[in-house]
Design a protein around this motif. Structure first.
Motif, PDB file in Angstrom:
ATOM      1  N   ALA A  62      27.201  50.920  52.097  1.00  0.00           N
ATOM      2  CA  ALA A  62      28.599  50.591  51.820  1.00  0.00           C
ATOM      3  C   ALA A  62      29.438  51.855  51.696  1.00  0.00           C
ATOM      4  CB  ALA A  62      28.697  49.767  50.541  1.00  0.00           C
ATOM      5  N   LYS A  63      30.646  51.812  52.244  1.00  0.00           N
ATOM      6  CA  LYS A  63      31.569  52.949  52.187  1.00  0.00           C
ATOM      7  C   LYS A  63      32.864  52.526  51.498  1.00  0.00           C
ATOM      8  CE  LYS A  63      28.821  55.563  54.683  1.00  0.00           C
ATOM      9  NZ  LYS A  63      28.099  56.710  54.088  1.00  0.00           N
ATOM     10  N   GLY A  64      33.383  53.425  50.649  1.00  0.00           N
ATOM     11  CA  GLY A  64      34.661  53.153  49.990  1.00  0.00           C
ATOM     12  C   GLY A  64      34.632  51.968  49.052  1.00  0.00           C
ATOM     13  N   THR A  65      33.553  51.801  48.309  1.00  0.00           N
ATOM     14  CA  THR A  65      33.421  50.664  47.398  1.00  0.00           C
ATOM     15  C   THR A  65      34.474  50.706  46.291  1.00  0.00           C
ATOM     16  OG1 THR A  65      31.032  50.576  47.796  1.00  0.00           O
ATOM     17  CG2 THR A  65      31.856  49.449  45.827  1.00  0.00           C
ATOM     18  N   LYS A  66      35.119  49.576  46.076  1.00  0.00           N
ATOM     19  CA  LYS A  66      36.123  49.446  45.014  1.00  0.00           C
ATOM     20  C   LYS A  66      35.785  48.225  44.165  1.00  0.00           C
ATOM     21  CE  LYS A  66      39.906  51.449  47.762  1.00  0.00           C
ATOM     22  NZ  LYS A  66      41.264  51.192  48.335  1.00  0.00           N
ATOM     23  N   VAL A  67      35.814  48.409  42.853  1.00  0.00           N
ATOM     24  CA  VAL A  67      35.516  47.327  41.915  1.00  0.00           C
ATOM     25  C   VAL A  67      36.717  47.136  41.003  1.00  0.00           C
ATOM     26  CG1 VAL A  67      33.935  46.487  40.152  1.00  0.00           C
ATOM     27  CG2 VAL A  67      33.084  47.972  41.972  1.00  0.00           C
ATOM     28  N   GLU A  68      37.222  45.917  40.933  1.00  0.00           N
ATOM     29  CA  GLU A  68      38.414  45.646  40.131  1.00  0.00           C
ATOM     30  C   GLU A  68      38.272  44.322  39.390  1.00  0.00           C
ATOM     31  OE1 GLU A  68      41.499  45.560  43.026  1.00  0.00           O
ATOM     32  OE2 GLU A  68      41.638  47.743  43.225  1.00  0.00           O
ATOM     33  N   PRO A  69      38.739  44.257  38.140  1.00  0.00           N
ATOM     34  CA  PRO A  69      38.749  42.976  37.434  1.00  0.00           C
ATOM     35  C   PRO A  69      39.793  42.052  38.053  1.00  0.00           C
ATOM     36  CG  PRO A  69      39.884  44.648  36.148  1.00  0.00           C
ATOM     37  CD  PRO A  69      39.276  45.360  37.317  1.00  0.00           C
ATOM     38  N   LEU A  70      39.548  40.765  37.973  1.00  0.00           N
ATOM     39  CA  LEU A  70      40.459  39.769  38.521  1.00  0.00           C
ATOM     40  C   LEU A  70      40.876  38.833  37.399  1.00  0.00           C
ATOM     41  CD1 LEU A  70      41.871  38.338  40.914  1.00  0.00           C
ATOM     42  CD2 LEU A  70      39.736  37.073  41.277  1.00  0.00           C
ATOM     43  N   SER A  71      42.158  38.762  37.131  1.00  0.00           N
ATOM     44  CA  SER A  71      42.652  37.905  36.053  1.00  0.00           C
ATOM     45  C   SER A  71      43.079  36.549  36.600  1.00  0.00           C
ATOM     46  CB  SER A  71      43.835  38.574  35.341  1.00  0.00           C
ATOM     47  OG  SER A  71      44.906  38.796  36.255  1.00  0.00           O
ATOM     48  N   GLY A  72      43.126  35.573  35.690  1.00  0.00           N
ATOM     49  CA  GLY A  72      43.615  34.254  36.066  1.00  0.00           C
ATOM     50  C   GLY A  72      42.629  33.392  36.813  1.00  0.00           C
ATOM     51  N   THR A  73      41.355  33.795  36.834  1.00  0.00           N
ATOM     52  CA  THR A  73      40.329  33.021  37.534  1.00  0.00           C
ATOM     53  C   THR A  73      39.100  32.907  36.633  1.00  0.00           C
ATOM     54  OG1 THR A  73      41.082  33.852  39.681  1.00  0.00           O
ATOM     55  CG2 THR A  73      38.905  32.844  39.603  1.00  0.00           C
ATOM     56  N   GLY A  74      38.789  31.696  36.182  1.00  0.00           N
ATOM     57  CA  GLY A  74      37.638  31.483  35.325  1.00  0.00           C
ATOM     58  C   GLY A  74      37.769  32.202  33.991  1.00  0.00           C
ATOM     59  N   THR A 122      36.209  41.631  41.498  1.00  0.00           N
ATOM     60  CA  THR A 122      36.150  41.747  42.950  1.00  0.00           C
ATOM     61  C   THR A 122      35.470  43.063  43.317  1.00  0.00           C
ATOM     62  OG1 THR A 122      38.302  42.857  43.137  1.00  0.00           O
ATOM     63  CG2 THR A 122      38.293  40.449  43.195  1.00  0.00           C
ATOM     64  N   VAL A 123      34.629  42.995  44.337  1.00  0.00           N
ATOM     65  CA  VAL A 123      33.950  44.181  44.866  1.00  0.00           C
ATOM     66  C   VAL A 123      34.211  44.213  46.365  1.00  0.00           C
ATOM     67  CG1 VAL A 123      31.765  45.401  45.145  1.00  0.00           C
ATOM     68  CG2 VAL A 123      32.136  43.971  43.120  1.00  0.00           C
ATOM     69  N   ARG A 124      34.693  45.347  46.861  1.00  0.00           N
ATOM     70  CA  ARG A 124      35.010  45.444  48.284  1.00  0.00           C
ATOM     71  C   ARG A 124      34.510  46.768  48.846  1.00  0.00           C
ATOM     72  NH1 ARG A 124      41.521  46.249  47.988  1.00  0.00           N
ATOM     73  NH2 ARG A 124      41.271  45.808  50.184  1.00  0.00           N
TER      74      ARG A 124
END
Length: 253
Positions: free
Chosen positions: A134-146, A151-153
Motif C-alpha cells: 500500500a502507498k500513501g495510506t491515510k487513516v481518518e475517524p468518521l463521524s455520524g456513522t454507527g 476510514t482507511v485509504r
C-alpha cells in the motif's frame, strides 16, 4: 437398640450444626455469573443492505451480488459486487465493492457483545492499515456513522493499473460492518478520483449500518436471548471475495 439410639442421637443434635449444614448448602448453590445481553440479535441479508440506486452508482455493471459462505448467517454474512465498464480501445473502468457483517453475542467468560465487537473493530482497522504494498495510506475517524467508524485509504499499483482502495470500518452496538470499495482505470484509462470513491464508500457504509439497525428494530428483532452465545461469530465465512478475482491481492482483512 443400636439403631434406635442412633436415631435418638440425631434428633437431639445441636441447632448450630444444622445451621452450619444449611450455610454450606447455600454457599454451594451460589448464582452463576451473568453478562448484559447483546443489543442486536440478528443480521440483515448481506446482499440486500444497499439500495438499488447505491449499487448502480458504485458498481454500475454488476449483475448481482455474490454472497459469501457462512455457517450461521445470523452472526456472519458478506456480499460482493464486481463491475467492469469495458470501453474497448478507450480503456475500462473497474469497481469492486464488498460488505462484511459480523455480530457478537455476549458471553459470560469473554464479556458483553459490544466489547467483543469493539475489539474486532480495532483489529479490522489495523489489518486495513497493514496492507502489503500500500502507498500513501491515510487513516481518518468518521463521524455520524454507527458508534465508532474509521476510514482507511491507499493506492496499490499493479500491472493492470493503479487501484484506489477505500475501507470503512464501523461498529454499531455488538455488530461490525466492514465495507471495501476500490476502483481502477484499466487498459490505459485514467484512474478514478480517490476522493469521489471515498465519499461513495462512506455513504454506502452508512446505509449498510442503517440496514443492521433496522433488522433489529422493535418490530423485527428476535426475542431469543443472546447472552447464551459463544461470544464469537459462529461458522467459517469468507468475509470477502477472492483477492485474485476482485480486491487487490495485497489487501488483508
Amino acid at each position: 437398640m443400636l439403631i434406635a439410639a442412633g436415631c435418638s442421637s440425631d434428633s437431639g443434635s445441636d441447632d448450630g450444626k444444622d445451621k452450619g449444614a444449611g450455610a454450606s448448602a447455600s454457599t454451594s448453590a451460589s448464582p452463576s455469573p451473568t453478562v448484559q445481553a447483546a443489543a442486536y440479535k440478528k443480521l440483515p441479508e448481506a446482499c440486500g443492505v444497499l439500495s438499488k440506486k447505491t449499487l448502480e452508482d458504485l458498481a454500475p455493471e454488476a449483475k448481482a451480488g455474490k454472497e459469501g459462505s457462512s455457517d450461521d448467517l445470523s452472526t456472519r454474512a458478506s456480499c460482493s459486487w464486481s463491475s467492469l465498464d469495458n470501453n474497448g480501445v478507450k480503456g475500462s473502468q473497474f469497481r469492486w465493492l464488498n460488505v462484511s457483517l459480523l455480530r457478537f453475542d455476549s458471553d459470560t467468560t469473554r464479556g458483553p457483545g459490544d466489547k467483543l465487537a469493539k475489539e474486532y473493530y480495532a483489529k479490522q482497522v489495523r489489518d486495513a492499515q497493514s496492507a502489503e504494498g500500500a502507498k500513501g495510506t491515510k487513516v481518518e475517524p468518521l463521524s455520524g456513522t454507527g458508534d465508532e467508524a474509521t476510514t482507511v485509504r491507499y493506492d496499490l499499483k499493479k500491472k493492470e493499473g493503479t487501484f484506489k482502495q477505500q475501507t470503512v470500518v464501523v461498529r454499531v452496538e455488538n455488530a461490525v460492518v466492514t465495507l471495501d470499495y476500490n476502483g481502477a482505470g484499466l487498459a490505459g484509462d485514467k484512474a478514478p478520483d480517490a476522493d469521489d470513491l471515498l465519499k461513495d464508500a462512506q455513504k454506502a457504509a452508512k446505509e449498510a449500518v442503517a440496514s443492521v439497525t433496522k433488522a433489529n428494530s422493535a418490530g423485527e428483532a428476535d426475542s431469543s436471548p443472546s447472552a447464551s452465545g459463544s461470544g464469537k461469530p459462529s461458522g467459517k465465512a469468507s468475509g470477502k471475495a477472492s483477492p485474485s478475482a476482485s480486491k487487490p491481492s495485497a489487501a488483508k482483512g
